[in-house]
Motif scaffolding. Structure first.
Motif, PDB file in Angstrom:
ATOM      1  N   LEU A  41      41.043   6.937  90.279  1.00 22.02           N
ATOM      2  CA  LEU A  41      41.580   7.493  91.522  1.00 22.02           C
ATOM      3  C   LEU A  41      43.041   7.892  91.334  1.00 22.02           C
ATOM      4  N   LYS A  42      43.837   7.025  90.752  1.00 22.13           N
ATOM      5  CA  LYS A  42      45.256   7.332  90.492  1.00 22.13           C
ATOM      6  C   LYS A  42      45.386   8.586  89.630  1.00 22.13           C
ATOM      7  N   THR A  43      44.562   8.678  88.593  1.00 24.02           N
ATOM      8  CA  THR A  43      44.605   9.850  87.715  1.00 24.02           C
ATOM      9  C   THR A  43      44.237  11.117  88.470  1.00 24.02           C
ATOM     10  N   ALA A  44      43.256  11.029  89.362  1.00 23.46           N
ATOM     11  CA  ALA A  44      42.859  12.202  90.149  1.00 23.46           C
ATOM     12  C   ALA A  44      44.041  12.721  90.964  1.00 23.46           C
ATOM     13  N   TYR A  45      44.790  11.833  91.594  1.00 27.00           N
ATOM     14  CA  TYR A  45      45.967  12.262  92.351  1.00 27.00           C
ATOM     15  C   TYR A  45      46.992  12.928  91.442  1.00 27.00           C
ATOM     16  N   ASN A 211      36.475   7.655 104.363  1.00 24.23           N
ATOM     17  CA  ASN A 211      37.683   7.014 103.851  1.00 24.23           C
ATOM     18  C   ASN A 211      38.212   7.877 102.702  1.00 24.23           C
ATOM     19  N   ALA A 212      38.598   9.087 103.072  1.00 27.43           N
ATOM     20  CA  ALA A 212      38.938  10.127 102.106  1.00 27.43           C
ATOM     21  C   ALA A 212      40.393  10.545 102.272  1.00 27.43           C
ATOM     22  N   VAL A 213      40.895  11.258 101.272  1.00 29.41           N
ATOM     23  CA  VAL A 213      42.279  11.735 101.271  1.00 29.41           C
ATOM     24  C   VAL A 213      42.275  13.230 101.014  1.00 29.41           C
ATOM     25  N   SER A 214      42.874  13.992 101.934  1.00 29.92           N
ATOM     26  CA  SER A 214      42.953  15.444 101.801  1.00 29.92           C
ATOM     27  C   SER A 214      44.413  15.877 101.714  1.00 29.92           C
ATOM     28  N   ASP A 215      44.693  16.841 100.846  1.00 30.42           N
ATOM     29  CA  ASP A 215      46.037  17.433 100.798  1.00 30.42           C
ATOM     30  C   ASP A 215      46.057  18.812 101.458  1.00 30.42           C
ATOM     31  N   GLY A 216      44.989  19.116 102.193  1.00 28.35           N
ATOM     32  CA  GLY A 216      44.880  20.413 102.854  1.00 28.35           C
ATOM     33  C   GLY A 216      44.072  21.419 102.061  1.00 28.35           C
ATOM     34  N   ASN A 222      34.591   9.571  98.307  1.00 27.55           N
ATOM     35  CA  ASN A 222      33.582   8.758  97.629  1.00 27.55           C
ATOM     36  C   ASN A 222      32.424   9.628  97.147  1.00 27.55           C
ATOM     37  N   ALA A 223      32.018   9.416  95.909  1.00 35.06           N
ATOM     38  CA  ALA A 223      31.026  10.274  95.271  1.00 35.06           C
ATOM     39  C   ALA A 223      29.683  10.282  95.988  1.00 35.06           C
ATOM     40  N   GLU A 224      29.341   9.174  96.655  1.00 37.44           N
ATOM     41  CA  GLU A 224      28.022   9.068  97.268  1.00 37.44           C
ATOM     42  C   GLU A 224      27.873   9.885  98.555  1.00 37.44           C
ATOM     43  N   ALA A 225      28.962  10.374  99.103  1.00 33.48           N
ATOM     44  CA  ALA A 225      28.914  11.080 100.388  1.00 33.48           C
ATOM     45  C   ALA A 225      28.534  12.541 100.182  1.00 33.48           C
ATOM     46  N   GLY A 253      37.870   2.277 100.210  1.00 35.12           N
ATOM     47  CA  GLY A 253      37.589   3.532  99.516  1.00 35.12           C
ATOM     48  C   GLY A 253      38.886   4.197  99.118  1.00 35.12           C
ATOM     49  N   PRO A 254      38.850   5.500  98.820  1.00 29.35           N
ATOM     50  CA  PRO A 254      40.069   6.196  98.365  1.00 29.35           C
ATOM     51  C   PRO A 254      41.248   6.040  99.310  1.00 29.35           C
ATOM     52  N   LYS A 255      41.029   6.264 100.601  1.00 30.50           N
ATOM     53  CA  LYS A 255      42.151   6.174 101.535  1.00 30.50           C
ATOM     54  C   LYS A 255      42.687   4.756 101.624  1.00 30.50           C
TER      55      LYS A 255
END
Length: 263
Positions: A41-45, A211-216, A222-225, A253-255
């Motif tokens: 997750l950290k790497t994805a950001y 429980n997700a994070v968007s930057d716009g 989460n992969a299962e959604a 989750g991510p958020k």
């Protein structure tokens, strides 16, 4: 625009008590797997160009990995968390001290609230959850300290005990949410405020897809959604699926792992 996130590595993560319906101490969790998933997750950001700062984990605070619960940061002001359960009480001062040591304007909370778990910030308003954790008094206190209008929403399903398990901002003006997590009155408020919102179904909500994070532009989710991911792609968002199954065993989750620092 790049965002600035605060995270906490799950070096002491475990499921040793139950304070929400997701937690089963008998089943436990695999810390090493949780660390690997958190690192992804950290790497994805970072690959998206966002800045990630770290707070040191504290032994004996297994849920400190859920950084979003640690505070609410808006306009450089930091409204501290005051946790419902004694198992997490020491997290509030730990996070508030981190910000104070770096020169942020801080406010210790007088009322129970769990940071960005129940406060989600848009351009003009803060949406605030109640029903299981944060109180209406905390909503008012945050509004006075931060000078941003706060709209209270009531949660009714214990699986969605924090607002960030049932709703996330897509950008500064729109949201995605699961209607079934809210009272009828709160659903009406959300329909009025966000007529073009993305509505999630129960299947996606039940894997903490909201429980997700968007930057716009990008949504880390989460992969299962799967159904929610398809709808977001249809709306033009770039979806970044991540696997956080071990942390979900504690209701995160991510958020939950991500506290946004808004200067």
């Amino acid at each position: 625009m790049p965002k600035h996130f605060l995270m906490c590595r799950p070096d002491f993560f475990t499921v040793e008590y139950a304070i929400n319906p997701w937690m089963d101490p008998a089943a436990g969790a695999d810390r090493e797997v949780a660390i690997r998933q958190w690192e992804s997750l950290k790497t994805a950001y970072e690959e998206l160009g966002h800045q990630v700062s770290l707070i040191d984990p504290v032994e004996g605070l297994p849920d400190m990995v859920f950084a979003a619960n640690g505070a609410l940061v808006v306009g450089g002001g930091v409204y501290g968390a005051r946790f419902t359960f004694p198992e997490r009480a020491a997290e509030g001062p730990a996070y508030l001290n981190w910000f104070a040591e770096r020169g942020y304007r801080t406010q210790e909370a007088s009322y129970v609230n769990e940071g960005e778990g129940d406060f989600l910030t848009l351009d003009e308003v803060i949406l605030a959850g109640s029903g299981f954790r944060s109180t209406h008094e905390a909503h008012r206190e945050a509004q006075e300290f931060l000078g941003r209008p706060v709209v209270s929403l009531t949660l009714v399903d214990p699986r969605f005990y924090h607002l960030d398990t049932a709703l996330f901002p897509l950008d500064g003006r729109n949201i995605a949410y699961y209607p079934g997590a809210f009272t009828k009155g709160s659903q009406a408020v959300l329909r009025h405020m966000f007529p073009d919102a993305v509505l999630a179904g129960a299947d996606d909500a039940e894997v903490l897809g909201l429980n997700a994070v968007s930057d716009g532009t990008h949504v880390v989710i989460n992969a299962e959604a799967g159904g929610l991911q398809l709808e977001l792609k249809h709306r033009g968002y770039q979806v970044i699926p991540v696997e956080l199954s071990e942390l979900r065993k504690a209701g995160g989750g991510p958020k939950c792992c991500t506290l946004e620092i808004r200067a």
